[in-house]
Design a protein around this motif. Structure first.
Motif, PDB file in Angstrom:
ATOM      1  N   GLN A  13       0.812  -1.213   0.000  1.00 33.44           N
ATOM      2  CA  GLN A  13       0.000   0.000   0.000  1.00 33.44           C
ATOM      3  C   GLN A  13       0.849   1.269   0.000  1.00 33.44           C
ATOM      4  O   GLN A  13       0.340   2.364   0.197  1.00 33.44           O
ATOM      5  N   ASP A  48      -2.472   2.619   8.355  1.00 30.60           N
ATOM      6  CA  ASP A  48      -3.617   2.470   9.248  1.00 30.60           C
ATOM      7  C   ASP A  48      -4.119   1.035   9.138  1.00 30.60           C
ATOM      8  O   ASP A  48      -4.436   0.565   8.032  1.00 30.60           O
ATOM      9  N   ASP A  79      -7.064   0.184   6.985  1.00 31.24           N
ATOM     10  CA  ASP A  79      -6.920   0.131   5.532  1.00 31.24           C
ATOM     11  C   ASP A  79      -6.463  -1.244   5.041  1.00 31.24           C
ATOM     12  O   ASP A  79      -6.399  -1.475   3.830  1.00 31.24           O
TER      13      ASP A  79
END
Length: 262
Positions: free
Chosen positions: A14, A76, A79
């Protein structure tokens, strides 16, 4: 054999920095491994740290990962999904391949065990996969959310208390984990498989081990971690697992790096 450890950082799937610990034997490793901790656990969780240290003492270099939003890693947790964790294991293997040697052994605890089964076909050097207290289906983890599942589905997210921490879980996590073709992945596994599970595991019942074994082809092995709890909180249980893993991996995972002591 003594060992040493170092902190490793790499960019996750990510785009956030992930932190891992590389436990190395003092001599040349005879294999490299990637270790996936249990759901919401990190590399410093007692069982993960003890198993990785035990493997390093037996000649295996082990990279243990903090997934997104866990431990020292960035991002996070809300996520993250099961799929993103699998992607991050592949990134971890890429980092080992580029900077040390490719991992021939994948090890996962609980949901981490489901993740290494999902990642194995994407890491070409994999020779052996080991699971510890793993669910047959990743969606099994949702039962730990209690009544929060309905709230997540209704509102799109909810706070869930897990392991003494309050974490945000989003509907995307539920959608992703319910869509995993895990049984097919296990059937297609072309690597040696070791399934370790406690018959008295109250979090992930031992019937999950049977389902994994029934789906997998040979070579496959099962070892009961008799009397252990799901998190392997007893130091002796973690040491036992490390001893078993090293002995078993010696048959299947050698060869990716120059051989060390027999």
């Amino acid at each position: 054999m003594s060992r040493r450890s170092s902190k490793i950082e790499f960019v996750g799937s990510q785009g956030v920095p992930l932190v891992a610990r590389l436990d190395l034997p003092e001599g040349t490793p005879w294999a490299y491994a990637v270790f996936a901790p249990c759901f919401t656990c990190g590399k410093d969780w007692l069982a993960a740290a003890r198993i990785c240290r035990g493997l390093a003492e037996r000649g295996i270099a082990v990279l243990s990962v903090d997934f997104t939003g866990i431990g020292e890693s960035g991002g996070d947790f809300a996520d993250s999904t099961f799929s993103s964790d699998v992607d991050d294991l592949v990134r971890a293997a890429d980092h080992l391949r580029e900077n040390f040697a490719a991992p021939s052994l994948l090890i996962g605890h609980s949901l981490g065990g489901a993740a290494v089964l999902a990642a194995a076909h994407r890491i070409p050097e994999t020779a052996a996969v080991a699971t510890i207290g793993a669910p047959a289906e990743p969606e099994h983890v949702v039962h730990t959310f209690g009544g929060r599942r309905e709230e997540i589905e209704r509102n799109g997210e909810a706070e869930v208390s897990l392991g003494g921490r309050v974490l945000h879980i989003r509907r995307e996590f539920l959608d992703d984990i319910s869509a995993q073709p895990q049984a097919e992945r296990i059937r297609r596994l072309r690597h040696a498989l070791l399934v370790l599970h406690s018959p008295s595991d109250e979090t992930v019942g031992v019937e999950n081990a049977q389902r994994i074994l029934d789906a997998a082809g040979h070579p496959k092995s099962f070892v009961a971690i008799d009397g252990a709890d799901h998190l392997l909180t007893d130091r002796a249980d973690a040491r036992y697992v490390a001893t078993l893993l090293a002995a078993w991996a010696g048959r299947y995972a050698r060869g990716s790096v120059p051989a060390g002591p027999a």
